[in-house]
Design a protein around this motif. Structure first.
Motif, PDB file in Angstrom:
ATOM      1  N   MET A   1       1.000  -1.124  -0.005  1.00 61.12           N
ATOM      2  CA  MET A   1       0.138   0.326  -0.036  1.00 61.12           C
ATOM      3  C   MET A   1       0.865   0.797  -0.230  1.00 61.12           C
ATOM      4  O   MET A   1       1.879   1.345   0.800  1.00 61.12           O
ATOM      5  CB  MET A   1      -0.816   0.241   1.356  1.00 61.12           C
ATOM      6  N   ASP A   2       0.239   2.421  -0.472  1.00 66.58           N
ATOM      7  CA  ASP A   2       1.531   3.367  -0.704  1.00 66.58           C
ATOM      8  C   ASP A   2       0.840   4.749  -0.100  1.00 66.58           C
ATOM      9  O   ASP A   2      -0.916   4.659   0.771  1.00 66.58           O
ATOM     10  CB  ASP A   2       1.637   3.835  -2.193  1.00 66.58           C
ATOM     11  N   PHE A   3       0.990   5.059   0.196  1.00 68.04           N
ATOM     12  CA  PHE A   3       0.264   6.695   0.948  1.00 68.04           C
ATOM     13  C   PHE A   3      -1.200   7.202  -0.242  1.00 68.04           C
ATOM     14  O   PHE A   3      -2.299   7.018   1.076  1.00 68.04           O
ATOM     15  CB  PHE A   3       1.178   7.995   0.708  1.00 68.04           C
ATOM     16  N   ARG A   4      -0.432   7.286  -1.124  1.00 66.83           N
ATOM     17  CA  ARG A   4      -2.472   8.035  -1.542  1.00 66.83           C
ATOM     18  C   ARG A   4      -3.657   6.520  -1.003  1.00 66.83           C
ATOM     19  O   ARG A   4      -4.206   7.496  -1.099  1.00 66.83           O
ATOM     20  CB  ARG A   4      -1.618   7.901  -2.907  1.00 66.83           C
ATOM     21  N   GLU A   5      -3.035   5.773  -1.717  1.00 65.26           N
ATOM     22  CA  GLU A   5      -3.929   4.492  -1.325  1.00 65.26           C
ATOM     23  C   GLU A   5      -3.791   4.527   0.513  1.00 65.26           C
ATOM     24  O   GLU A   5      -5.328   3.939   0.545  1.00 65.26           O
ATOM     25  CB  GLU A   5      -3.549   3.157  -0.925  1.00 65.26           C
ATOM     26  N   PHE A   6      -3.356   4.678   1.679  1.00 64.24           N
ATOM     27  CA  PHE A   6      -3.690   4.425   2.621  1.00 64.24           C
ATOM     28  C   PHE A   6      -4.273   6.025   3.018  1.00 64.24           C
ATOM     29  O   PHE A   6      -5.409   5.692   4.308  1.00 64.24           O
ATOM     30  CB  PHE A   6      -1.928   5.045   3.219  1.00 64.24           C
ATOM     31  N   GLN A   7      -4.306   7.070   2.455  1.00 61.99           N
ATOM     32  CA  GLN A   7      -4.997   8.253   2.429  1.00 61.99           C
ATOM     33  C   GLN A   7      -6.587   8.329   2.211  1.00 61.99           C
ATOM     34  O   GLN A   7      -7.788   8.232   2.620  1.00 61.99           O
ATOM     35  CB  GLN A   7      -4.421   9.130   1.828  1.00 61.99           C
ATOM     36  N   ALA A   8      -6.138   7.135   1.073  1.00 62.55           N
ATOM     37  CA  ALA A   8      -7.902   6.505   0.167  1.00 62.55           C
ATOM     38  C   ALA A   8      -9.130   6.057   1.480  1.00 62.55           C
ATOM     39  O   ALA A   8     -10.234   5.718   1.151  1.00 62.55           O
ATOM     40  CB  ALA A   8      -7.448   6.629  -0.920  1.00 62.55           C
ATOM     41  N   SER A   9      -8.114   5.513   1.517  1.00 62.44           N
ATOM     42  CA  SER A   9      -8.750   3.754   2.679  1.00 62.44           C
ATOM     43  C   SER A   9      -9.557   4.572   3.915  1.00 62.44           C
ATOM     44  O   SER A   9     -10.594   3.984   4.482  1.00 62.44           O
ATOM     45  CB  SER A   9      -7.571   2.926   3.635  1.00 62.44           C
ATOM     46  N   LEU A  10      -9.353   5.849   4.208  1.00 58.88           N
ATOM     47  CA  LEU A  10      -9.880   7.251   5.104  1.00 58.88           C
ATOM     48  C   LEU A  10     -11.324   7.547   4.768  1.00 58.88           C
ATOM     49  O   LEU A  10     -11.972   7.717   5.762  1.00 58.88           O
ATOM     50  CB  LEU A  10      -9.027   8.153   5.721  1.00 58.88           C
ATOM     51  N   GLU A  11     -11.632   7.139   3.133  1.00 57.48           N
ATOM     52  CA  GLU A  11     -12.811   7.065   3.167  1.00 57.48           C
ATOM     53  C   GLU A  11     -14.073   5.943   3.435  1.00 57.48           C
ATOM     54  O   GLU A  11     -14.982   5.961   3.705  1.00 57.48           O
ATOM     55  CB  GLU A  11     -13.208   6.877   1.709  1.00 57.48           C
ATOM     56  N   GLN A  12     -12.936   4.729   4.484  1.00 57.69           N
ATOM     57  CA  GLN A  12     -14.062   3.902   4.017  1.00 57.69           C
ATOM     58  C   GLN A  12     -14.057   4.208   5.901  1.00 57.69           C
ATOM     59  O   GLN A  12     -13.900   4.643   6.773  1.00 57.69           O
ATOM     60  CB  GLN A  12     -12.633   2.670   4.346  1.00 57.69           C
ATOM     61  N   ALA A  13     -15.258   3.005   6.338  1.00 54.61           N
ATOM     62  CA  ALA A  13     -15.776   3.196   7.732  1.00 54.61           C
ATOM     63  C   ALA A  13     -14.907   1.990   8.546  1.00 54.61           C
ATOM     64  O   ALA A  13     -14.480   1.765  10.061  1.00 54.61           O
ATOM     65  CB  ALA A  13     -17.550   2.385   7.810  1.00 54.61           C
ATOM     66  N   ASP A  14     -14.043   1.083   8.046  1.00 55.96           N
ATOM     67  CA  ASP A  14     -13.318   0.489   8.590  1.00 55.96           C
ATOM     68  C   ASP A  14     -12.039   0.535   7.801  1.00 55.96           C
ATOM     69  O   ASP A  14     -11.997   0.890   6.612  1.00 55.96           O
ATOM     70  CB  ASP A  14     -13.582  -1.601   8.528  1.00 55.96           C
ATOM     71  N   PRO A  15     -10.872  -0.317   9.010  1.00 57.50           N
ATOM     72  CA  PRO A  15      -9.773   0.353   8.295  1.00 57.50           C
ATOM     73  C   PRO A  15      -9.228  -1.116   8.017  1.00 57.50           C
ATOM     74  O   PRO A  15     -10.089  -1.450   7.639  1.00 57.50           O
ATOM     75  CB  PRO A  15      -8.648   0.193   9.709  1.00 57.50           C
ATOM     76  N   PRO A  16      -8.061  -0.948   6.192  1.00 56.73           N
ATOM     77  CA  PRO A  16      -7.729  -2.167   5.757  1.00 56.73           C
ATOM     78  C   PRO A  16      -7.214  -3.167   6.791  1.00 56.73           C
ATOM     79  O   PRO A  16      -6.894  -2.008   7.822  1.00 56.73           O
ATOM     80  CB  PRO A  16      -7.032  -1.546   4.724  1.00 56.73           C
ATOM     81  N   VAL A  17      -6.601  -4.452   6.053  1.00 57.38           N
ATOM     82  CA  VAL A  17      -5.985  -4.716   7.239  1.00 57.38           C
ATOM     83  C   VAL A  17      -4.140  -3.447   6.915  1.00 57.38           C
ATOM     84  O   VAL A  17      -3.626  -3.540   6.312  1.00 57.38           O
ATOM     85  CB  VAL A  17      -5.128  -6.374   6.606  1.00 57.38           C
ATOM     86  N   LEU A  18      -3.709  -4.027   8.476  1.00 61.12           N
ATOM     87  CA  LEU A  18      -2.741  -2.748   8.021  1.00 61.12           C
ATOM     88  C   LEU A  18      -2.009  -3.560   9.390  1.00 61.12           C
ATOM     89  O   LEU A  18      -2.657  -4.274  10.658  1.00 61.12           O
ATOM     90  CB  LEU A  18      -2.739  -1.333   8.872  1.00 61.12           C
ATOM     91  N   PRO A  19      -0.762  -3.086   9.015  1.00 60.48           N
ATOM     92  CA  PRO A  19       0.379  -3.219  10.326  1.00 60.48           C
ATOM     93  C   PRO A  19      -0.367  -2.265  12.103  1.00 60.48           C
ATOM     94  O   PRO A  19      -0.990  -1.589  11.678  1.00 60.48           O
ATOM     95  CB  PRO A  19       1.543  -2.931   9.897  1.00 60.48           C
ATOM     96  N   PRO A  20       0.234  -2.521  13.084  1.00 60.72           N
ATOM     97  CA  PRO A  20      -0.496  -2.004  14.139  1.00 60.72           C
ATOM     98  C   PRO A  20      -0.466  -0.266  14.438  1.00 60.72           C
ATOM     99  O   PRO A  20      -0.831  -0.131  14.354  1.00 60.72           O
ATOM    100  CB  PRO A  20       0.377  -2.307  15.207  1.00 60.72           C
ATOM    101  N   LEU A  21       0.793   0.169  13.878  1.00 57.94           N
ATOM    102  CA  LEU A  21       1.167   1.084  13.746  1.00 57.94           C
ATOM    103  C   LEU A  21       0.467   2.032  13.301  1.00 57.94           C
ATOM    104  O   LEU A  21      -0.404   3.269  12.830  1.00 57.94           O
ATOM    105  CB  LEU A  21       2.314   1.553  13.974  1.00 57.94           C
ATOM    106  N   LEU A  22       0.319   1.638  11.868  1.00 56.98           N
ATOM    107  CA  LEU A  22      -0.461   1.857  10.977  1.00 56.98           C
ATOM    108  C   LEU A  22      -2.200   2.024  10.634  1.00 56.98           C
ATOM    109  O   LEU A  22      -2.177   2.999  10.794  1.00 56.98           O
ATOM    110  CB  LEU A  22      -0.339   1.639   9.648  1.00 56.98           C
ATOM    111  N   GLN A  23      -2.354   0.718  11.430  1.00 60.48           N
ATOM    112  CA  GLN A  23      -4.089   1.079  12.254  1.00 60.48           C
ATOM    113  C   GLN A  23      -4.178   2.157  13.190  1.00 60.48           C
ATOM    114  O   GLN A  23      -4.978   3.033  12.850  1.00 60.48           O
ATOM    115  CB  GLN A  23      -3.900  -0.288  12.781  1.00 60.48           C
ATOM    116  N   ALA A  24      -3.233   1.992  14.032  1.00 56.96           N
ATOM    117  CA  ALA A  24      -3.150   3.885  15.102  1.00 56.96           C
ATOM    118  C   ALA A  24      -3.149   4.710  14.243  1.00 56.96           C
ATOM    119  O   ALA A  24      -4.196   5.382  14.671  1.00 56.96           O
ATOM    120  CB  ALA A  24      -2.015   3.621  15.574  1.00 56.96           C
TER     121      ALA A  24
END
Length: 96
Positions: A1-24
């Motif tokens: 996942m790149d930064f753009r995709e990470f930012q886009a995931s913020l539109e979702q209600a639930d987080p994608p599968v991420l390592p814990p610190l990125l999930q935080a």
């Protein structure tokens, strides 16, 4: 996942599968500081200390943030909170 995709995931209600610190960071960006902090405080190492420092800085607890920056081996951040969040996210996303 790149930064753009990470930012886009913020539109979702639930987080994608991420390592814990990125999930935080994801939860923090969604306005759930408590969940972000809960995840971060259970993680070891300097990266977790850096995220922990950022979260306490955001909270306004500068003394506690200073402690965590020292644990991370980093100077206190003077960038905006948004810039530090982005730096953290980009750094963590670049890890294997």
């Amino acid at each position: 996942m790149d930064f753009r995709e990470f930012q886009a995931s913020l539109e979702q209600a639930d987080p994608p599968v991420l390592p814990p610190l990125l999930q935080a960071l994801w939860y923090d960006a969604k306005g759930d500081w408590e969940r972000a902090h809960e995840i971060t405080q259970d993680q070891p190492g300097p990266d977790a200390a850096w995220v922990h420092a950022y979260l306490h800085r955001k909270e306004g607890d500068h003394s506690n943030a200073g402690y965590w920056y020292r644990q991370a081996g980093r100077p206190r951040c003077s960038d905006s909170l948004e810039a530090e969040w982005e730096t953290l996210a980009r750094d963590l996303l670049a890890r294997p």
